[in-house]
Design a protein around this motif. Structure first.
Motif, PDB file in Angstrom:
ATOM      1  N   GLN A  92      50.497  37.695  53.287  1.00 40.89           N
ATOM      2  CA  GLN A  92      51.196  36.538  52.751  1.00 40.89           C
ATOM      3  C   GLN A  92      51.902  35.753  53.851  1.00 40.89           C
ATOM      4  O   GLN A  92      51.921  34.529  53.829  1.00 40.89           O
ATOM      5  N   GLU A  93      52.484  36.461  54.797  1.00 40.30           N
ATOM      6  CA  GLU A  93      53.223  35.826  55.893  1.00 40.30           C
ATOM      7  C   GLU A  93      52.730  36.399  57.215  1.00 40.30           C
ATOM      8  O   GLU A  93      52.877  37.590  57.475  1.00 40.30           O
ATOM      9  N   PRO A  94      52.108  35.572  58.083  1.00 38.99           N
ATOM     10  CA  PRO A  94      51.696  36.053  59.416  1.00 38.99           C
ATOM     11  C   PRO A  94      52.931  36.196  60.310  1.00 38.99           C
ATOM     12  O   PRO A  94      53.221  35.341  61.158  1.00 38.99           O
ATOM     13  N   LEU A  95      53.648  37.289  60.088  1.00 39.67           N
ATOM     14  CA  LEU A  95      54.919  37.489  60.780  1.00 39.67           C
ATOM     15  C   LEU A  95      54.746  37.523  62.291  1.00 39.67           C
ATOM     16  O   LEU A  95      55.630  37.064  63.034  1.00 39.67           O
ATOM     17  N   ALA A  96      53.621  38.088  62.728  1.00 43.50           N
ATOM     18  CA  ALA A  96      53.389  38.154  64.175  1.00 43.50           C
ATOM     19  C   ALA A  96      53.379  36.762  64.795  1.00 43.50           C
ATOM     20  O   ALA A  96      53.997  36.524  65.838  1.00 43.50           O
ATOM     21  N   HIS A  97      52.693  35.839  64.165  1.00 41.03           N
ATOM     22  CA  HIS A  97      52.625  34.478  64.703  1.00 41.03           C
ATOM     23  C   HIS A  97      53.970  33.769  64.579  1.00 41.03           C
ATOM     24  O   HIS A  97      54.311  32.933  65.436  1.00 41.03           O
ATOM     25  N   LEU A  98      54.690  34.059  63.535  1.00 43.03           N
ATOM     26  CA  LEU A  98      56.022  33.464  63.399  1.00 43.03           C
ATOM     27  C   LEU A  98      56.927  33.897  64.540  1.00 43.03           C
ATOM     28  O   LEU A  98      57.606  33.066  65.167  1.00 43.03           O
ATOM     29  N   VAL A  99      56.957  35.208  64.814  1.00 47.16           N
ATOM     30  CA  VAL A  99      57.783  35.707  65.916  1.00 47.16           C
ATOM     31  C   VAL A  99      57.281  35.170  67.244  1.00 47.16           C
ATOM     32  O   VAL A  99      58.072  34.754  68.106  1.00 47.16           O
ATOM     33  N   SER A 100      55.966  35.176  67.416  1.00 46.59           N
ATOM     34  CA  SER A 100      55.391  34.668  68.674  1.00 46.59           C
ATOM     35  C   SER A 100      55.771  33.219  68.899  1.00 46.59           C
ATOM     36  O   SER A 100      56.186  32.830  69.999  1.00 46.59           O
ATOM     37  N   CYS A 101      55.610  32.401  67.872  1.00 47.11           N
ATOM     38  CA  CYS A 101      55.943  30.979  67.998  1.00 47.11           C
ATOM     39  C   CYS A 101      57.423  30.792  68.317  1.00 47.11           C
ATOM     40  O   CYS A 101      57.785  29.979  69.174  1.00 47.11           O
ATOM     41  N   PRO A 131      57.807  41.439  51.639  1.00 51.06           N
ATOM     42  CA  PRO A 131      57.481  40.031  51.314  1.00 51.06           C
ATOM     43  C   PRO A 131      56.289  39.490  52.088  1.00 51.06           C
ATOM     44  O   PRO A 131      55.759  38.426  51.741  1.00 51.06           O
ATOM     45  N   CYS A 132      55.873  40.201  53.148  1.00 53.32           N
ATOM     46  CA  CYS A 132      54.759  39.714  53.979  1.00 53.32           C
ATOM     47  C   CYS A 132      53.401  40.071  53.396  1.00 53.32           C
ATOM     48  O   CYS A 132      52.371  39.609  53.886  1.00 53.32           O
ATOM     49  N   ILE A 133      53.385  40.906  52.352  1.00 52.38           N
ATOM     50  CA  ILE A 133      52.123  41.391  51.823  1.00 52.38           C
ATOM     51  C   ILE A 133      52.054  41.101  50.335  1.00 52.38           C
ATOM     52  O   ILE A 133      53.051  41.181  49.619  1.00 52.38           O
ATOM     53  N   THR A 134      50.844  40.768  49.894  1.00 49.09           N
ATOM     54  CA  THR A 134      50.601  40.552  48.470  1.00 49.09           C
ATOM     55  C   THR A 134      49.440  41.445  48.048  1.00 49.09           C
ATOM     56  O   THR A 134      48.407  41.489  48.718  1.00 49.09           O
ATOM     57  N   ALA A 135      49.628  42.151  46.954  1.00 47.85           N
ATOM     58  CA  ALA A 135      48.588  43.049  46.449  1.00 47.85           C
ATOM     59  C   ALA A 135      48.066  42.529  45.122  1.00 47.85           C
ATOM     60  O   ALA A 135      48.832  42.220  44.212  1.00 47.85           O
ATOM     61  N   LEU A 136      46.742  42.435  45.043  1.00 49.45           N
ATOM     62  CA  LEU A 136      46.069  42.051  43.801  1.00 49.45           C
ATOM     63  C   LEU A 136      45.044  43.126  43.493  1.00 49.45           C
ATOM     64  O   LEU A 136      43.956  43.164  44.080  1.00 49.45           O
ATOM     65  N   GLY A 137      45.415  44.021  42.595  1.00 43.46           N
ATOM     66  CA  GLY A 137      44.537  45.135  42.296  1.00 43.46           C
ATOM     67  C   GLY A 137      44.445  46.078  43.480  1.00 43.46           C
ATOM     68  O   GLY A 137      45.452  46.544  44.014  1.00 43.46           O
ATOM     69  N   ASP A 138      43.208  46.346  43.920  1.00 42.79           N
ATOM     70  CA  ASP A 138      43.001  47.221  45.070  1.00 42.79           C
ATOM     71  C   ASP A 138      43.025  46.475  46.390  1.00 42.79           C
ATOM     72  O   ASP A 138      42.915  47.090  47.460  1.00 42.79           O
TER      73      ASP A 138
END
Length: 1032
Positions: free
Chosen positions: A651-660, A639-646
């Motif tokens: 999508q979600e800066p999980l690192a900053h979420l955990v850090s915060c 869910p943290c990544i979105t792919a559009l073509g290549d």
């Protein structure tokens, strides 16, 4: 005599000519007709017609009429029209008088002026006509000899100008007298020499008459004299203020009276320039050539007033621009050279003159204020930071002005700030122009305008509220402004929101609209604004944090004095904002990232919002947490990544979420532990139980994530699927952040870091294929506080005592072909010292005072910052000496260079006049003479240190002579044998030559400066047509 109707002048005539009873009747008739105002003109015409100029009797009768009518017109008994008619008739017949009669009339005028009998001055209109007729005479008796008419006129002018009380009455009348350039120069110089003897109230009329006289010539001389007079008065006023003589009874000239006189004189000069453009051109030319001698608050105010004339506006501001930059350059040049300081005492600061002009303008100088506004914006526009590639700022903050252009830009801001505080009429214009530039200059840096706006808010918040409508209009453009501009603007306006409900409501409405903007920057601006509001509208009961920034709270002191603290309203307001911010959790990664970075600061400033913030973070984190304890990795990456073509997007800066989440949780737990326990009601107990519930659950989740992350292998992350390097930004940081919760377990920390390092290396390899290598390092989530704590733990006694580092650690670094630990320590110290000196020069002593000192070292003398600074200089000197004493085999050129660089930075804190500076330069000279190494970089660094110290101590000519002799000895000469070297450390011939060029440039500058002063002195004094004895 018995009737008393005959004037005294008639009796004198009667006594002189007893047989001429007709003359007495004639004078009596003129008097009677003049007093009655009946046909006196016809009577005088008849007398002139019956008095032939060629006959002695006729010329005497004509002279008698003149001698009688002049004092009669000055008596004040006649009507104005009658006196004017009489003077007009006399002017028409003046050319018919013979030379002796003209000489007597001229002497009559001079004596009457000198003794003060020219009360009304009506007859003075006749005086220029008399002098003009007199100058046409060929020969006149004077004493025992003869003089020509011109020479006789010159003697009369000299006699007239020697009168110190009433001479200025007739200055303007010389406009109608034909004067040679030599005579005009003499007259002007005489007047200017007497100007200091006049009362202050008499100066404006004299200035006006001198300006009228300047139409005949000597324009520069007149302007020089007027400006020099007021410059001298300003200097005297300043000296009296320094001596503390502020009592009006003690002051030679009251300040307010002097300023009003200066203002009136400026108006006279500007009016004269409007009528005589040659006078304006002469003024600008003189200022350009001799700005050092012309420079004073009066001349600056005069320039700004002249700038209101359209044809001179551009020239004036170009002149001031050049003078300001030249002044700052000259000041820097003098400060950096003891040689120049010894030869030129003091420096004429244009910046100080301009600021003094702003201060003086409060005494009713309305004609100057508009020019001050134009000058302020002209300097900020011309010298502000320029946009670099992609619109980025190429210069540092304007608060630390170092270059002449930065200093000029800062001066413009000071002029506008002081003008805003002093002059109500220009406040609206200043504010409008500042806000307009913030809105329109989107492609250029506007940091200097943001600083000015913030200073205006801090210094005059209540005044600014009067123009709150202009600020509201600016809010409407927030969605279209660069994010940095929005942040600076909203931070500056925070104090006003506390006292203006309309301003706050307007901002909230704009931010809500921006939250749904189609532009990403608009939504980011909305998040920025909401976070700033949450930080500054505190809820009652929030815990104080020593780490909170006080920048905004201190600025609110002035506006919070009369405002009541409404905690309930603030709490409802903040909760409403939080509900709006939760919508950001469904937007792009950049928007979420800003939210995560801001929550921690909000919590520290507003701890009462902890429950809402932590619940928001908790619910968001659970969306990406894998609850199954056996699954690896512990987070849901899809869910943290979105792919559009290549292309792959975060999508979600999980690192900053955990850090915060970690930061907020640790801070909250720490504050709860340190807070004093208080007995509360049941509602508080329930709230605390609720907080402990989600805190405990969060703690469990974070520990599980850390434990399972350590167990995870590289295959668990399916690295083969990674297509874009942006994923590195997403996945690297949780490891570094979660290390905070396990830092007590050293083995786990090292294992976690090793896995992170391997993963990051693979990411670099995978993401670098087919792409241009980027030198941009990934953004780290390690705060400066964390790095400081970590370094303190690792190098507790090795902060700068790098010589204590075990050899095993040093050898390991050399084997792996990376910098040794000692070099890393020195590089870190150099960066810290350099950064502090460049950005926070006033806090260098504070930095040194907080550095840890091992027990083996003696404590520095805390009595002065100089002693403390020199204490550390001695330590690094000792370290460098140890390096140099070890011989070629143990010598480390890179380490020695770093030590020299550190000594260079620390030596800048020493005053050249101090004993410590002398000791420093003595030690440097000794090292340079005794050191002989092949390392050219080290030699250049050491010689640069020597040069930089020497130029501040004395002239470097003797030092350069010895070094040049060494160069000659090294390079050799056909006819000269080698001699012994003065300095054994010598591998930098080009550096020496560059120092020689620098000295020669200083000499060229000094010669040009002296030439300018000499020309100014000559031009100021002028070519004297008369000697001092003749003038006296």
């Amino acid at each position: 005599k018995q009737t008393g109707t005959v004037p005294k002048s008639c009796l004198l005539v009667y006594e002189k000519f007893p047989p001429l009873l007709s003359a007495l009747k004639l004078i009596t008739g003129i008097t009677n007709y003049a007093l009655k105002g009946k046909k006196v003109g016809a009577m005088i015409k008849g007398i002139f017609k019956g008095s032939t100029p060629s006959s002695t009797e006729g010329s005497n009768r004509r002279l008698l009429v003149y001698q009688h009518c002049i004092p009669l017109c000055e008596s004040g008994d006649l009507q104005t029209e009658v006196a004017a008619d009489i003077i007009g008739l006399l002017m028409l017949e003046t050319h018919t008088l013979p030379g002796p009669s003209l000489a007597k009339l001229a002497s009559l005028f001079v004596e009457a002026i000198k003794v003060g009998k020219m009360g009304s001055g009506k007859s003075l209109e006749l005086f220029p006509t008399v002098l003009t007729a007199l100058s046409a005479c060929e020969a006149l008796s004077y004493g025992k000899g003869e003089l020509s008419g011109e020479e006789y006129k010159k003697q009369l002018i000299n006699s007239l100008c020697s009168s110190s009380q009433y001479f200025f009455v007739s200055v303007s009348d010389f406009r109608d007298v034909p004067l040679s350039l030599e005579e005009l120069q003499f007259l002007v110089e005489k007047v200017l020499r007497m100007i200091t003897k006049l009362d202050l109230q008499e100066i404006p009329p004299l200035v006006y008459q001198l300006l009228l006289l300047s139409a005949k010539g000597c324009k520069k001389q007149v302007l020089d004299g007027i400006i020099s007079y007021f410059k001298e008065q300003d200097v005297r006023q300043e000296e009296e203020q320094k001596q503390g003589d502020l009592d009006l009874e003690v002051q030679s000239i009251p300040q307010d009276q002097l300023r009003h006189v200066e203002g009136t004189a400026i108006l006279h000069i500007v009016f004269a320039i409007r009528l005589d453009h040659d006078l304006g051109r002469e003024f600008l030319k003189s200022f350009k050539v001799m700005y050092n001698s012309y420079l004073c608050p009066f001349s600056v105010a005069l320039l700004l007033s002249v700038a209101r004339i359209q044809r001179y506006e551009e020239q004036v501001f170009d002149l001031l621009k050049g003078a300001i930059v030249r002044s700052f350059k000259d000041e820097q040049l003098q400060l950096a050279s003891k040689f120049l300081q010894d030869l030129l005492h003091g420096h004429c600061s244009v910046a100080q003159m301009i600021l003094d002009t702003v201060k003086n303008s409060m005494f009713g100088w309305d004609h100057v204020t508009q020019g001050l506004v134009q000058l302020g914006f002209f300097l900020m526009d011309a010298f502000g930071p320029k946009p670099g590639p992609f619109g980025k700022t190429t210069e540092g903050s304007a608060t630390i002005a170092r270059t002449p252009t930065q200093q000029a830009c800062k001066l413009g801001g000071q002029v506008l700030l002081q003008g805003f505080k002093m002059h109500e009429p220009i406040r609206g214009e200043i504010l409008e122009q500042v806000l307009n530039r913030l809105v329109t200059k989107t492609a250029s840096p506007v940091n200097h305008y943001l600083d000015l706006f913030a200073d205006i808010v801090v210094s005059a918040p209540m005044i600014l509220l009067e123009s709150s409508s202009k600020v509201m209009e600016t809010f409407d453009h927030l969605s279209y402004l660069p994010l940095a501009t929005v942040q600076g603007l909203l931070k500056a306006v925070q104090p006003l929101l506390k006292v203006s409900m309309s301003l706050k409501d307007s901002l909230i409405l704009v931010l809500r609209k921006a939250m749904f903007s189609s532009q990403l920057d608009g939504r980011k601006s909305a998040v920025t604004g909401f976070l700033l509001l949450l930080k500054n509208f505190k809820v009652l009961g929030s815990l104080a944090s020593s780490q909170c920034s006080q920048a905004v709270s201190t600025s609110q002191i002035q506006v919070d004095v009369h405002s009541r603290y409404n905690s309930a309203a603030n709490e409802a307001f903040c909760l409403e904002i939080l509900s709006s911010l939760r919508r950001c959790l469904s937007q792009q990664a950049d928007v979420r990232l800003m939210l995560y970075e801001g929550f921690y600061d909000v919590l520290r400033r507003n701890s009462q919002l902890a429950s809402s913030i932590m619940q928001t973070l908790f619910s968001q984190l659970k969306r990406y947490y894998e609850p199954e304890q056996d699954l690896l990795p512990p987070v849901k990456l899809e869910p943290c990544i979105t792919a559009l073509g290549d292309q792959v997007y975060l999508q979600e800066p999980l690192a900053h979420l955990v850090s915060c989440t970690v930061h907020c949780l640790l801070w909250l737990q720490n504050m709860r532990r340190t807070a004093n326990p208080k007995d509360g009601d049941s509602d508080d107990d329930e709230e605390e139980e609720e907080e402990e519930g989600y805190q405990s659950e969060l703690q469990t989740i974070l520990e599980s994530m850390t434990r399972r992350m350590i167990k995870s292998e590289l295959e668990d992350f399916e690295l083969v699927c990674i297509k874009d390097r942006s994923i590195r930004f997403f996945i690297s940081s949780p490891f570094t952040v979660n290390s905070r919760s396990t830092k007590s377990h050293f083995e786990e920390l090292m294992e976690l870091f090793n896995r992170y390092h391997k993963l990051s290396e693979i990411l670099k390899e995978k993401s670098g294929k087919g792409r241009v290598p980027s030198h941009k390092t990934p953004r780290s989530l390690l705060s400066l506080g964390f790095i400081s704590t970590l370094l303190t733990v690792l190098f507790s006694v090795l902060m700068w005592r790098y010589t204590n580092i075990p050899s095993v650690v040093e050898d390991a670094g050399r084997k792996e072909k990376r910098s040794s630990l000692s070099l890393l320590c020195l590089e870190g110290l150099l960066k810290i010292f350099t950064t502090c000196q460049q950005r926070y020069p006033d806090k260098m002593a504070q930095l040194l005072s907080t550095m840890d000192i091992s027990e083996e070292d003696a404590e520095p003398d805390n009595g002065s910052a100089t002693e403390m600074n020199f204490f550390y200089i001695r330590q690094f000197q000792r370290a460098l000496f140890t390096q140099l004493s070890g011989g070629d085999e143990e010598f480390n050129g890179k380490e020695a260079q770093l030590l020299v660089s550190i000594l260079s930075v620390l030596s800048r804190q020493l005053k050249p006049s101090s004993q410590q500076f002398v000791q420093m330069i003595t030690w440097t000279v000794k090292i340079c003479k005794e050191t002989s190494f092949e390392d050219s970089a080290f030699s250049k660094g050491l010689l640069s240190l020597l040069f930089n110290l020497h130029v501040l101590y004395k002239s470097p000519v003797s030092l350069l002579l010895e070094l040049c002799q060494d160069i000659h000895s090294q390079l050799g000469d056909i006819d000269q044998v080698h001699t012994q070297l003065h300095y054994t450390v010598f591998r930098a011939q080009l550096l020496v030559l560059s120092q020689v060029d620098r000295v020669l440039d200083e000499v060229d500058w000094l010669i040009a400066r002296k030439k300018s002063q000499t020309a100014s002195d000559k031009s100021g004094s002028g070519k004297k047509p008369f000697t001092d004895a003749q003038l006296d």
